[in-house]
Design a protein around this motif. Structure first.
Motif, PDB file in Angstrom:
ATOM      1  N   SER A   5       0.775  -1.180   0.074  1.00 56.10           N
ATOM      2  CA  SER A   5      -0.121  -0.011   0.225  1.00 56.10           C
ATOM      3  C   SER A   5       0.888   1.238  -0.005  1.00 56.10           C
ATOM      4  CB  SER A   5      -0.905  -0.036   1.176  1.00 56.10           C
ATOM      5  OG  SER A   5      -1.559   1.446   1.361  1.00 56.10           O
ATOM      6  N   ASP A   6       0.462   2.268  -0.701  1.00 54.39           N
ATOM      7  CA  ASP A   6       0.815   3.621  -0.545  1.00 54.39           C
ATOM      8  C   ASP A   6       0.699   4.030   0.717  1.00 54.39           C
ATOM      9  OD1 ASP A   6       1.588   6.353  -1.362  1.00 54.39           O
ATOM     10  OD2 ASP A   6      -0.275   6.582  -1.321  1.00 54.39           O
ATOM     11  N   MET A   7       1.139   5.160   1.322  1.00 59.69           N
ATOM     12  CA  MET A   7       0.927   5.547   2.322  1.00 59.69           C
ATOM     13  C   MET A   7      -0.124   6.637   2.607  1.00 59.69           C
ATOM     14  SD  MET A   7       4.210   5.189   5.089  1.00 59.69           S
ATOM     15  CE  MET A   7       3.118   5.593   6.531  1.00 59.69           C
ATOM     16  N   ASP A   8       0.540   7.991   2.099  1.00 61.86           N
ATOM     17  CA  ASP A   8      -0.272   9.229   2.214  1.00 61.86           C
ATOM     18  C   ASP A   8      -1.513   9.053   1.246  1.00 61.86           C
ATOM     19  OD1 ASP A   8       1.356  11.098   3.951  1.00 61.86           O
ATOM     20  OD2 ASP A   8       2.758  10.110   2.635  1.00 61.86           O
ATOM     21  N   ALA A   9      -2.651   9.212   1.764  1.00 61.93           N
ATOM     22  CA  ALA A   9      -3.906   9.408   0.880  1.00 61.93           C
ATOM     23  C   ALA A   9      -4.422   8.069   0.488  1.00 61.93           C
ATOM     24  CB  ALA A   9      -3.877  10.477  -0.028  1.00 61.93           C
ATOM     25  N   THR A  10      -3.866   6.967   0.972  1.00 68.74           N
ATOM     26  CA  THR A  10      -4.286   5.648   0.683  1.00 68.74           C
ATOM     27  C   THR A  10      -4.541   4.917   1.882  1.00 68.74           C
ATOM     28  OG1 THR A  10      -2.914   5.647  -1.467  1.00 68.74           O
ATOM     29  CG2 THR A  10      -3.857   3.426  -0.546  1.00 68.74           C
ATOM     30  N   LEU A  11      -3.390   4.498   2.607  1.00 67.97           N
ATOM     31  CA  LEU A  11      -3.211   3.783   3.762  1.00 67.97           C
ATOM     32  C   LEU A  11      -3.758   4.752   5.057  1.00 67.97           C
ATOM     33  CD1 LEU A  11      -2.776   1.293   6.027  1.00 67.97           C
ATOM     34  CD2 LEU A  11      -0.563   2.182   5.957  1.00 67.97           C
ATOM     35  N   LEU A  12      -3.158   5.960   4.978  1.00 69.84           N
ATOM     36  CA  LEU A  12      -3.479   7.105   5.870  1.00 69.84           C
ATOM     37  C   LEU A  12      -4.561   7.931   5.443  1.00 69.84           C
ATOM     38  CD1 LEU A  12       0.391   8.430   6.486  1.00 69.84           C
ATOM     39  CD2 LEU A  12      -0.966   6.502   7.784  1.00 69.84           C
ATOM     40  N   ASP A  13      -5.551   8.234   6.828  1.00 67.96           N
ATOM     41  CA  ASP A  13      -6.565   9.329   6.282  1.00 67.96           C
ATOM     42  C   ASP A  13      -6.008  10.391   6.049  1.00 67.96           C
ATOM     43  OD1 ASP A  13      -6.278  10.174   8.796  1.00 67.96           O
ATOM     44  OD2 ASP A  13      -7.840   8.719   9.661  1.00 67.96           O
ATOM     45  N   ASP A  14      -7.029  11.490   5.986  1.00 71.85           N
ATOM     46  CA  ASP A  14      -6.706  12.935   5.896  1.00 71.85           C
ATOM     47  C   ASP A  14      -6.048  13.637   6.999  1.00 71.85           C
ATOM     48  OD1 ASP A  14      -7.475  12.975   3.415  1.00 71.85           O
ATOM     49  OD2 ASP A  14      -9.424  13.907   3.649  1.00 71.85           O
ATOM     50  N   GLU A  44      -9.854   0.057  11.870  1.00 67.68           N
ATOM     51  CA  GLU A  44     -10.278  -0.740  10.935  1.00 67.68           C
ATOM     52  C   GLU A  44      -9.207  -1.115  10.028  1.00 67.68           C
ATOM     53  OE1 GLU A  44     -14.116  -1.700   7.673  1.00 67.68           O
ATOM     54  OE2 GLU A  44     -13.702   0.296   8.466  1.00 67.68           O
ATOM     55  N   ASN A  45      -8.414  -0.225   9.288  1.00 64.82           N
ATOM     56  CA  ASN A  45      -7.257  -0.824   8.676  1.00 64.82           C
ATOM     57  C   ASN A  45      -6.329  -1.545   9.550  1.00 64.82           C
ATOM     58  OD1 ASN A  45      -7.965   0.292   6.181  1.00 64.82           O
ATOM     59  ND2 ASN A  45      -6.865   2.010   6.231  1.00 64.82           N
ATOM     60  N   ARG A  46      -5.805  -1.071  10.796  1.00 55.93           N
ATOM     61  CA  ARG A  46      -5.206  -1.517  11.584  1.00 55.93           C
ATOM     62  C   ARG A  46      -5.313  -2.943  11.923  1.00 55.93           C
ATOM     63  NH1 ARG A  46      -4.006  -3.304  16.305  1.00 55.93           N
ATOM     64  NH2 ARG A  46      -5.973  -2.636  17.061  1.00 55.93           N
ATOM     65  N   GLN A  47      -6.653  -3.267  12.132  1.00 59.09           N
ATOM     66  CA  GLN A  47      -7.098  -4.825  12.719  1.00 59.09           C
ATOM     67  C   GLN A  47      -7.077  -5.610  11.384  1.00 59.09           C
ATOM     68  OE1 GLN A  47     -10.950  -4.647  14.623  1.00 59.09           O
ATOM     69  NE2 GLN A  47     -10.275  -3.559  16.177  1.00 59.09           N
ATOM     70  N   ALA A  48      -7.392  -5.029  10.338  1.00 64.67           N
ATOM     71  CA  ALA A  48      -7.764  -5.983   8.966  1.00 64.67           C
ATOM     72  C   ALA A  48      -5.943  -6.457   8.367  1.00 64.67           C
ATOM     73  CB  ALA A  48      -8.109  -5.067   7.693  1.00 64.67           C
ATOM     74  N   ILE A  49      -5.112  -5.247   8.612  1.00 67.11           N
ATOM     75  CA  ILE A  49      -3.807  -5.691   8.656  1.00 67.11           C
ATOM     76  C   ILE A  49      -3.190  -6.557   9.634  1.00 67.11           C
ATOM     77  CG2 ILE A  49      -1.300  -4.949   8.227  1.00 67.11           C
ATOM     78  CD1 ILE A  49      -2.690  -2.225   7.426  1.00 67.11           C
ATOM     79  N   ASP A  50      -3.533  -6.651  10.522  1.00 67.36           N
ATOM     80  CA  ASP A  50      -3.072  -7.761  11.680  1.00 67.36           C
ATOM     81  C   ASP A  50      -3.652  -8.936  11.150  1.00 67.36           C
ATOM     82  OD1 ASP A  50      -1.565  -5.713  12.772  1.00 67.36           O
ATOM     83  OD2 ASP A  50      -2.920  -5.533  14.539  1.00 67.36           O
ATOM     84  N   TYR A  51      -4.904  -8.939  10.821  1.00 68.24           N
ATOM     85  CA  TYR A  51      -5.562 -10.274  10.682  1.00 68.24           C
ATOM     86  C   TYR A  51      -5.177 -10.895   9.365  1.00 68.24           C
ATOM     87  CZ  TYR A  51      -9.561 -13.327   8.729  1.00 68.24           C
ATOM     88  OH  TYR A  51     -10.311 -14.283   8.300  1.00 68.24           O
ATOM     89  N   VAL A  86      -7.719   3.936  -4.597  1.00 67.83           N
ATOM     90  CA  VAL A  86      -8.756   4.697  -4.093  1.00 67.83           C
ATOM     91  C   VAL A  86      -9.692   5.577  -4.399  1.00 67.83           C
ATOM     92  CG1 VAL A  86      -7.331   3.902  -1.765  1.00 67.83           C
ATOM     93  CG2 VAL A  86      -6.975   6.169  -2.914  1.00 67.83           C
ATOM     94  N   GLU A  87     -10.744   5.623  -4.021  1.00 66.59           N
ATOM     95  CA  GLU A  87     -11.803   6.776  -4.467  1.00 66.59           C
ATOM     96  C   GLU A  87     -11.284   7.967  -4.762  1.00 66.59           C
ATOM     97  OE1 GLU A  87     -16.103   8.350  -3.053  1.00 66.59           O
ATOM     98  OE2 GLU A  87     -15.513   6.377  -2.578  1.00 66.59           O
ATOM     99  N   GLY A 114     -12.185   5.876   4.229  1.00 68.87           N
ATOM    100  CA  GLY A 114     -13.032   4.787   4.168  1.00 68.87           C
ATOM    101  C   GLY A 114     -12.553   3.535   4.532  1.00 68.87           C
ATOM    102  N   SER A 115     -10.982   3.689   5.160  1.00 65.56           N
ATOM    103  CA  SER A 115     -10.507   2.191   5.528  1.00 65.56           C
ATOM    104  C   SER A 115     -10.387   1.239   4.154  1.00 65.56           C
ATOM    105  CB  SER A 115     -11.237   1.422   6.606  1.00 65.56           C
ATOM    106  OG  SER A 115     -11.320   2.328   7.852  1.00 65.56           O
ATOM    107  N   ALA A 116      -9.759   1.927   3.175  1.00 65.17           N
ATOM    108  CA  ALA A 116      -9.607   1.270   2.068  1.00 65.17           C
ATOM    109  C   ALA A 116      -8.809  -0.094   2.115  1.00 65.17           C
ATOM    110  CB  ALA A 116      -8.589   2.047   0.883  1.00 65.17           C
TER     111      ALA A 116
END
Length: 272
Positions: free
Chosen positions: A12-21, A28-35, A234-235, A254-256
């Motif tokens: 994943s890219d970080m800014d404006a992809t993994l990271l929100d504004d 939600e992203n953190r838990q999904a990555i750990d899963y 991402v959108e 939106g937790s892409a």
């Protein structure tokens, strides 16, 4: 660890992809990555950021594959805390930066060497370092010209960079440079990109190209989206990025990444 995601690498890219504004990682992203990692997947980031700018997120971000930094100029293994690849800007291209300094007084300039930021010319954007703990020196000492540079940033408002970028490319330096955002033009070594860095890293850890998933939003992400087996824009991505991506994901707010992992899980289930 074997699991449902064992053959997959998610980048994943970080800014404006993994990271929100707000430049944070959603729960939600953190838990999904750990899963994803718990079930055998390999996760990492590909970014224009430097080593410490990624490490700052480590308390809330788990990665288990080497990271692609400086838009592909460095691959860094955080588990071993060392670079496994780096390529520096060609020496003959440094003079183009000196000419930009002389000819474009409105353009901010940052030189990255030995994971230290040297602010060659200040502008409004270079003030962002005042709230961060990176090594930043607000000058470019003579001896730094003799050291290897991994990246140079040309910085300005979008309209300003839109004006000067084609001039820079045609009259100053025809080497590799890529926009990493509206206000940033990243100058790095010829032959590097996020895409190449991602493929080289995947090969080292034994992941097949068709099992690489990549997500991004800006021009500097295009090379890795084109190289990935499955790609997501991402959108909030630029239109040119959306056009080349295989799929669209929710925005960075939106937790892409959680969405992408959820979709991958459904794909894996249908294959079993």
């Amino acid at each position: 660890m074997q699991g449902k995601f064992s053959d997959y690498l998610l980048v994943s890219d970080m800014d404006a992809t993994l990271l929100d504004d707000n430049h944070t990682i959603s729960e939600e992203n953190r838990q999904a990555i750990d899963y994803f990692i718990k079930n055998g997947g390999r996760f990492t980031v590909a970014t224009g950021r430097m080593v410490e700018a990624v490490r700052a997120y480590m308390p809330n971000l788990h990665i288990n594959a080497p990271a692609v930094l400086h838009n592909g100029a460095k691959i860094y293994d955080y588990e071993k805390d060392c670079a496994v690849f780096e390529r520096f800007i060609e020496e003959n291209r440094k003079q183009a930066i000196k000419r930009v300094y002389d000819d474009f007084p409105q353009i901010g300039l940052e030189v990255y060497s030995d994971e230290i930021v040297y602010v060659y010319r200040e502008c409004e954007e270079t003030k962002r370092f005042l709230t961060r703990s990176y090594d930043v020196i607000y000058s470019l000492p003579d001896e730094i010209w003799q050291r290897p540079w991994i990246k140079v940033l040309l910085i300005g408002e979008r309209e300003l960079l839109d004006k000067y970028e084609p001039i820079y490319r045609t009259e100053y330096d025809n080497g590799y440079a890529v926009r990493s955002g509206d206000k940033y033009l990243d100058v790095v070594a010829n032959g590097v990109s996020k895409g190449k860095g991602m493929l080289d890293m995947a090969k080292k850890i034994g992941i097949e190209q068709n099992k690489i998933i990549a997500a991004g939003d800006k021009m500097n992400d295009i090379s890795m989206l084109e190289a990935a087996g499955i790609s997501y824009a991402v959108e909030n991505a630029e239109e040119s990025v959306k056009k080349i991506a295989d799929n669209l994901a929710p925005s960075n707010n939106g937790s892409a990444i959680a969405y992408i992992i959820n979709r991958l899980e459904k794909i894996v289930k249908t294959q079993n």
